[in-house]
Design a protein around this motif. Structure first.
Motif, PDB file in Angstrom:
ATOM      1  N   GLY A 193      91.271  46.860  42.928  1.00  0.00           N
ATOM      2  CA  GLY A 193      91.553  45.470  43.296  1.00  0.00           C
ATOM      3  C   GLY A 193      90.296  44.724  43.731  1.00  0.00           C
ATOM      4  N   THR A 194      90.330  44.203  44.945  1.00  0.00           N
ATOM      5  CA  THR A 194      89.200  43.453  45.519  1.00  0.00           C
ATOM      6  C   THR A 194      87.856  44.122  45.225  1.00  0.00           C
ATOM      7  N   TRP A 195      87.855  45.453  45.351  1.00  0.00           N
ATOM      8  CA  TRP A 195      86.588  46.187  45.281  1.00  0.00           C
ATOM      9  C   TRP A 195      86.213  46.512  43.854  1.00  0.00           C
ATOM     10  N   ASN A 234      92.987  44.185  59.834  1.00  0.00           N
ATOM     11  CA  ASN A 234      92.477  45.212  58.931  1.00  0.00           C
ATOM     12  C   ASN A 234      93.528  45.285  57.835  1.00  0.00           C
ATOM     13  N   VAL A 235      93.216  44.753  56.665  1.00  0.00           N
ATOM     14  CA  VAL A 235      94.276  44.535  55.677  1.00  0.00           C
ATOM     15  C   VAL A 235      94.908  45.861  55.228  1.00  0.00           C
ATOM     16  N   ILE A 236      94.154  46.944  55.312  1.00  0.00           N
ATOM     17  CA  ILE A 236      94.763  48.226  54.894  1.00  0.00           C
ATOM     18  C   ILE A 236      95.903  48.601  55.844  1.00  0.00           C
ATOM     19  N   GLN A 269      87.830  52.919  59.883  1.00  0.00           N
ATOM     20  CA  GLN A 269      89.135  52.269  60.047  1.00  0.00           C
ATOM     21  C   GLN A 269      89.642  51.654  58.743  1.00  0.00           C
ATOM     22  N   TYR A 270      88.708  51.178  57.897  1.00  0.00           N
ATOM     23  CA  TYR A 270      89.128  50.541  56.648  1.00  0.00           C
ATOM     24  C   TYR A 270      89.377  51.639  55.600  1.00  0.00           C
ATOM     25  N   SER A 271      90.468  52.321  55.745  1.00  0.00           N
ATOM     26  CA  SER A 271      90.830  53.403  54.838  1.00  0.00           C
ATOM     27  C   SER A 271      92.296  53.732  55.112  1.00  0.00           C
ATOM     28  N   LEU A 306     101.303  47.621  36.731  1.00  0.00           N
ATOM     29  CA  LEU A 306     100.627  46.807  35.714  1.00  0.00           C
ATOM     30  C   LEU A 306      99.427  46.142  36.359  1.00  0.00           C
ATOM     31  N   GLU A 307      98.269  46.251  35.744  1.00  0.00           N
ATOM     32  CA  GLU A 307      97.026  45.795  36.381  1.00  0.00           C
ATOM     33  C   GLU A 307      96.122  45.108  35.366  1.00  0.00           C
ATOM     34  N   THR A 308      95.640  43.916  35.724  1.00  0.00           N
ATOM     35  CA  THR A 308      94.736  43.160  34.851  1.00  0.00           C
ATOM     36  C   THR A 308      93.420  43.899  34.607  1.00  0.00           C
ATOM     37  N   PHE A 364      94.697  48.549  46.826  1.00  0.00           N
ATOM     38  CA  PHE A 364      95.198  49.509  47.811  1.00  0.00           C
ATOM     39  C   PHE A 364      96.719  49.386  48.004  1.00  0.00           C
ATOM     40  N   ALA A 365      97.252  48.180  47.853  1.00  0.00           N
ATOM     41  CA  ALA A 365      98.700  47.994  48.042  1.00  0.00           C
ATOM     42  C   ALA A 365      99.482  48.647  46.898  1.00  0.00           C
ATOM     43  N   GLY A 366      99.104  48.344  45.674  1.00  0.00           N
ATOM     44  CA  GLY A 366      99.832  48.874  44.521  1.00  0.00           C
ATOM     45  C   GLY A 366      99.717  50.386  44.412  1.00  0.00           C
ATOM     46  N   CYS A 400      82.392  45.731  53.402  1.00  0.00           N
ATOM     47  CA  CYS A 400      83.533  45.558  54.289  1.00  0.00           C
ATOM     48  C   CYS A 400      83.066  45.107  55.674  1.00  0.00           C
ATOM     49  N   ASP A 401      83.873  44.301  56.346  1.00  0.00           N
ATOM     50  CA  ASP A 401      83.483  43.955  57.712  1.00  0.00           C
ATOM     51  C   ASP A 401      84.377  44.638  58.763  1.00  0.00           C
ATOM     52  N   VAL A 402      85.219  45.537  58.286  1.00  0.00           N
ATOM     53  CA  VAL A 402      85.929  46.433  59.214  1.00  0.00           C
ATOM     54  C   VAL A 402      85.219  47.784  59.071  1.00  0.00           C
ATOM     55  N   LYS A 417      97.725  41.922  32.065  1.00  0.00           N
ATOM     56  CA  LYS A 417      98.048  40.884  33.053  1.00  0.00           C
ATOM     57  C   LYS A 417      99.526  40.526  32.963  1.00  0.00           C
ATOM     58  N   VAL A 418     100.183  40.487  34.096  1.00  0.00           N
ATOM     59  CA  VAL A 418     101.579  40.065  34.110  1.00  0.00           C
ATOM     60  C   VAL A 418     101.625  38.542  34.033  1.00  0.00           C
ATOM     61  N   VAL A 419     102.379  38.030  33.081  1.00  0.00           N
ATOM     62  CA  VAL A 419     102.448  36.576  32.927  1.00  0.00           C
ATOM     63  C   VAL A 419     103.769  36.006  33.429  1.00  0.00           C
TER      64      VAL A 419
HETATM   65  C1  LIG Z   1      84.898  39.938  49.191  1.00  0.00           C
HETATM   66  C2  LIG Z   1      86.033  40.428  50.003  1.00  0.00           C
HETATM   67  C3  LIG Z   1      85.790  41.147  51.153  1.00  0.00           C
HETATM   68  C4  LIG Z   1      86.856  41.628  51.905  1.00  0.00           C
HETATM   69  N1  LIG Z   1      86.576  42.311  53.050  1.00  0.00           N
HETATM   70  C5  LIG Z   1      87.588  42.768  53.796  1.00  0.00           C
HETATM   71  C6  LIG Z   1      87.342  43.453  55.012  1.00  0.00           C
HETATM   72  O1  LIG Z   1      86.196  43.611  55.419  1.00  0.00           O
HETATM   73  N2  LIG Z   1      88.398  43.892  55.731  1.00  0.00           N
HETATM   74  C7  LIG Z   1      89.672  43.708  55.315  1.00  0.00           C
HETATM   75  O2  LIG Z   1      90.597  44.132  56.009  1.00  0.00           O
HETATM   76  N3  LIG Z   1      89.932  43.062  54.163  1.00  0.00           N
HETATM   77  C8  LIG Z   1      88.938  42.583  53.413  1.00  0.00           C
HETATM   78  N4  LIG Z   1      89.212  41.894  52.269  1.00  0.00           N
HETATM   79  C9  LIG Z   1      90.605  41.706  51.869  1.00  0.00           C
HETATM   80  C10 LIG Z   1      91.003  42.704  50.736  1.00  0.00           C
HETATM   81  O3  LIG Z   1      91.506  41.906  49.726  1.00  0.00           O
HETATM   82  C11 LIG Z   1      92.008  43.709  51.265  1.00  0.00           C
HETATM   83  O4  LIG Z   1      91.410  44.460  52.298  1.00  0.00           O
HETATM   84  C12 LIG Z   1      92.568  44.706  50.241  1.00  0.00           C
HETATM   85  O5  LIG Z   1      91.588  45.258  49.426  1.00  0.00           O
HETATM   86  C13 LIG Z   1      93.668  44.066  49.439  1.00  0.00           C
HETATM   87  O6  LIG Z   1      94.311  45.020  48.653  1.00  0.00           O
HETATM   88  P1  LIG Z   1      95.552  44.588  47.742  1.00  0.00           P
HETATM   89  O7  LIG Z   1      95.908  45.767  46.949  1.00  0.00           O
HETATM   90  O8  LIG Z   1      96.575  43.959  48.573  1.00  0.00           O
HETATM   91  O9  LIG Z   1      94.995  43.408  46.846  1.00  0.00           O
HETATM   92  P2  LIG Z   1      93.805  43.415  45.807  1.00  0.00           P
HETATM   93  O10 LIG Z   1      92.786  44.404  46.167  1.00  0.00           O
HETATM   94  O11 LIG Z   1      93.390  42.008  45.648  1.00  0.00           O
HETATM   95  O12 LIG Z   1      94.493  43.921  44.480  1.00  0.00           O
HETATM   96  C14 LIG Z   1      95.394  43.130  43.774  1.00  0.00           C
HETATM   97  C15 LIG Z   1      95.348  43.564  42.325  1.00  0.00           C
HETATM   98  O13 LIG Z   1      96.379  42.871  41.633  1.00  0.00           O
HETATM   99  C16 LIG Z   1      95.893  42.551  40.366  1.00  0.00           C
HETATM  100  N5  LIG Z   1      96.669  41.421  39.865  1.00  0.00           N
HETATM  101  C17 LIG Z   1      96.814  40.190  40.414  1.00  0.00           C
HETATM  102  N6  LIG Z   1      97.588  39.418  39.635  1.00  0.00           N
HETATM  103  C18 LIG Z   1      97.948  40.186  38.580  1.00  0.00           C
HETATM  104  C19 LIG Z   1      98.736  39.944  37.430  1.00  0.00           C
HETATM  105  N7  LIG Z   1      99.302  38.761  37.192  1.00  0.00           N
HETATM  106  N8  LIG Z   1      98.904  40.951  36.542  1.00  0.00           N
HETATM  107  C20 LIG Z   1      98.345  42.176  36.741  1.00  0.00           C
HETATM  108  N9  LIG Z   1      97.550  42.440  37.820  1.00  0.00           N
HETATM  109  C21 LIG Z   1      97.366  41.459  38.725  1.00  0.00           C
HETATM  110  C22 LIG Z   1      94.444  42.184  40.592  1.00  0.00           C
HETATM  111  O14 LIG Z   1      93.688  42.326  39.403  1.00  0.00           O
HETATM  112  C23 LIG Z   1      94.042  43.198  41.655  1.00  0.00           C
HETATM  113  O15 LIG Z   1      93.471  44.340  41.086  1.00  0.00           O
HETATM  114  C24 LIG Z   1      88.182  41.379  51.504  1.00  0.00           C
HETATM  115  C25 LIG Z   1      88.418  40.620  50.372  1.00  0.00           C
HETATM  116  C26 LIG Z   1      87.363  40.150  49.635  1.00  0.00           C
HETATM  117  C27 LIG Z   1      87.653  39.337  48.413  1.00  0.00           C
END
Ligand SMILES: Cc1cc2nc3c(=O)[nH]c(=O)nc-3n(C[C@H](O)[C@H](O)[C@H](O)COP(=O)(O)OP(=O)(O)OC[C@H]3O[C@@H](n4cnc5c(N)ncnc54)[C@H](O)[C@@H]3O)c2cc1C
Length: 557
Positions: free
Chosen positions: A55-57, A447-449, A73-75, A47-49, A28-30, A67-69, A120-122
């Motif tokens: 990501g997480t999902w 709520n991480v989003i 709201q988690y959107s 760039l994405e592995t 969601f961040a990227g 999700c536990d939010v 994957k970014v190294v």
């Molecule tokens: C099982 C689980 C349940 C969760 N439930 C909740 C919840 O209920 N409520 C909540 O708010 N949050 C929850 N979270 C936290 C969740 O991580 C965030 O809500 C949100 O999805 C994070 O988004 P993000 O884009 O920051 O990171 P991520 O979704 O983790 O995405 C990061 C991406 O970066 C990629 N990446 C990492 N390193 C590299 C690299 N070197 N090269 C290329 N790509 C790379 C990964 O493959 C991944 O796709 C949960 C997390 C987990 C693991």
């Protein structure tokens, strides 16, 4: 200090495809970062592995992942059209539904054309002389850009425990954080689950329905509240949709960025009867909002113990065998000091005849043999072993990349005693490198989003300002960083969060320094710091201008 791949000024540079921004990660961040950088007219690549967005999902496909939010709201909130058109089918969305949502967002905003998957970014190496980042991948490709955004996730580096003999196990091993894409059929199997944090608590009831026998290996019991998930109530959905702007804004006035029933000031200010009634009401309503019943639950041990004892009482009520209930009842940390879990019949699962709880505190794992798990007193023969052992949180994904800043300083070296950042967004010595929900930001406490959207918007606004200024670079100063990390530490010390040995502190990772990483002062305080810093011309950051480039180059050459 280690120099890894400094190509500064080398003739190779011209052969590397240039971008304005390289974004690492398509969760969601990227995804949102890409959308906003495009809006600024910048050339960006993600760039994405993984082989797709989410990501997480994308990764956490284990049965029961949810999700536990609440879904409403988690959107994302950034697009009114998006939040109006998307229909969530349940109160708490399942992993597959959230992944569908991420895919919908990617389609709607045509994101995939600028995302390079299976990559994957190294390494990411700052070129002092050019003020740009060269990012290298496991596919042998390089990208260069002035700006680099790490959207690599707080919980994306799955942690496999170092248990002797794990690699000798003859059955299948699955980590919840990297679950196979194809259906895993466990029927007729003896299955073991190691770990009883959020993922373990979600996966156990589902595996118990499939396995012939399920062994749950528990070191630390955790507090969990029934989620009471249900199909989406259309009236509830409509109320949200009619008032989305107002509710999103109100959620951002709360510490967690989540609209719960409002908390009362103090558990100790009311009679035990009134308290009990309120806990019962919240328990019946379900969800992690239970931890927000009273504002002092996370600050005052006496207040906290009233809620903790209530939940322990519920566990004893639900679990038929008093010995099993005792093992499941957490006594070693205040409720809420570790991430509180939301479950679907977790404690009830231990009443099933095909489920055995193994208490690793009294009978630790000695080794894993080809047959299964060997504790001090027993051998548990298994067909499949599930590792619900969590993540190297907040810094794990970053530390897996060779990130090299000014003068060959590596991020690993800089953070060897614990991460330090200014606002979680930047770290000194690493100019033009932004982190979304980095250590020192509220991130996992919210709520991480919401945390993501606020960070990404701040970064995009900063990029716009830097471009407007014709800036060569922006970099956090060490003084601002030190001051901020003190505030992060002080905020945590004023709470009970530091009373638990949790992944917030990094103690689940052998050798990781025990430093409390997230900022617990809440979304409103954090966001006003961020806004104030920007309003004061990026106070706490050093900005170099392009006009000074010849001088800067000369200085750094
Ligand atoms: C099982 C689980 C349940 C969760 N439930 C909740 C919840 O209920 N409520 C909540 O708010 N949050 C929850 N979270 C936290 C969740 O991580 C965030 O809500 C949100 O999805 C994070 O988004 P993000 O884009 O920051 O990171 P991520 O979704 O983790 O995405 C990061 C991406 O970066 C990629 N990446 C990492 N390193 C590299 C690299 N070197 N090269 C290329 N790509 C790379 C990964 O493959 C991944 O796709 C949960 C997390 C987990 C693991």
């Amino acid at each position: 200090m280690q120099q890894i791949d400094n190509l500064g000024g080398s003739p190779d540079r011209g052969a590397i495809e240039p971008f304005d921004v390289v974004i690492v990660g398509a969760g969601f961040a990227g995804m949102y970062m890409l959308h906003l950088t495009r809006g600024l007219g910048l050339a960006a690549v993600v760039l994405e592995t993984a082989s797709d967005v989410g990501g997480t999902w994308f990764w956490n496909r284990y049965p029961g992942a949810r999700c536990d939010v609440e879904s409403m709201q988690y959107s994302y909130s950034f697009s009114e059209e998006l939040q109006q058109e998307w229909h969530w089918t349940e109160r708490y969305a399942s992993q597959s539904e959230i992944l569908r949502y991420a895919n919908h967002v990617a389609d709607k905003f045509d994101l995939r054309r600028d995302i390079v998957f299976d990559t994957k970014v190294v390494s990411a190496v700052f070129q002092d002389t050019e003020s740009e980042w060269i990012v290298s991948t496991d596919q042998g490709k390089r990208y260069r850009a002035k700006w680099c955004v790490m959207a690599t996730g707080c919980l994306s580096a799955a942690q496999t425990p170092a248990i002797t003999g794990l690699d000798t196990f003859s059955g299948n091993i699955h980590h919840t954080g990297n679950w196979p894409h194809e259906q895993v059929d466990l029927s007729g199997q003896k299955v073991g689950v190691i770990g009883t944090g959020s993922s373990g608590i979600q996966v156990v009831p589902e595996l118990a329905k499939q396995a012939e026998h399920l062994y749950v290996f528990q070191r630390t019991p955790n507090f969990s509240i029934p989620a009471r998930n249900q199909p989406m109530d259309s009236q509830y959905e409509n109320l949200w949709k009619e008032n989305y702007a107002e509710r999103r804004a109100k959620a951002r006035t709360t510490s967690s960025g989540i609209l719960y029933d409002p908390a009362s000031p103090s558990a100790l200010a009311v009679s035990p009867e009134e308290r009990q009634k309120e806990y019962e009401r919240r328990w019946a309503a379900g969800g992690t909002g239970f931890a927000s019943t009273y504002s002092d639950l996370i600050k005052n041990e006496e207040a906290n113990s009233t809620a903790a004892e209530f939940v322990r009482g519920k566990i004893r009520e639900v679990v038929a065998d008093p010995k099993v209930a005792d093992i499941l009842a957490p006594v070693d940390h205040p409720i809420g000091s570790k991430r509180i879990c939301a479950d679907a019949m977790y404690f009830e699962t231990f009443n099933r005849s095909n489920v055995t709880l193994v208490d690793l505190r009294t009978d630790p794992i000695q080794t894993i043999s080809p047959e299964g798990v060997v504790t001090g007193t027993d051998v548990y023969e298994l067909d499949t072993l599930v590792l619900a052992t969590g993540f190297d949180a907040m810094t794990g994904a970053l530390s897996k990349i060779d990130i090299v800043g000014r003068q060959g300083l590596t991020l690993r070296e800089k953070w060897k005693d614990g991460p330090n950042t200014f606002l979680g967004l930047m770290t000194s010595g690493f100019p033009n490198l932004f982190i979304v929900t980095g250590p020192g930001s509220p991130s996992v406490m919210t709520n991480v989003i919401v945390a993501i959207e606020d960070n990404v918007k701040w970064i995009a606004d900063c990029l716009a300002d830097m471009i407007g200024l014709s800036a060569e670079y922006i970099e956090a100063t060490s003084a601002a960083e030190e001051n901020w990390m003190n505030q992060v530490r002080e905020a945590a010390e004023g709470t009970l969060y530091t009373k638990a040995r949790s992944w917030y502190l990094g103690v689940n990772i052998p050798g990781k320094p025990a430093v409390f990483m997230p900022y617990v002062g809440g979304i409103p305080a954090y966001q006003s710091f961020c806004d104030e810093v920007a309003a004061k011309g990026y106070e706490g950051f050093q900005i170099g201008l392009e006009a000074d480039r010849p001088a800067i180059r000369q200085l750094r050459a």
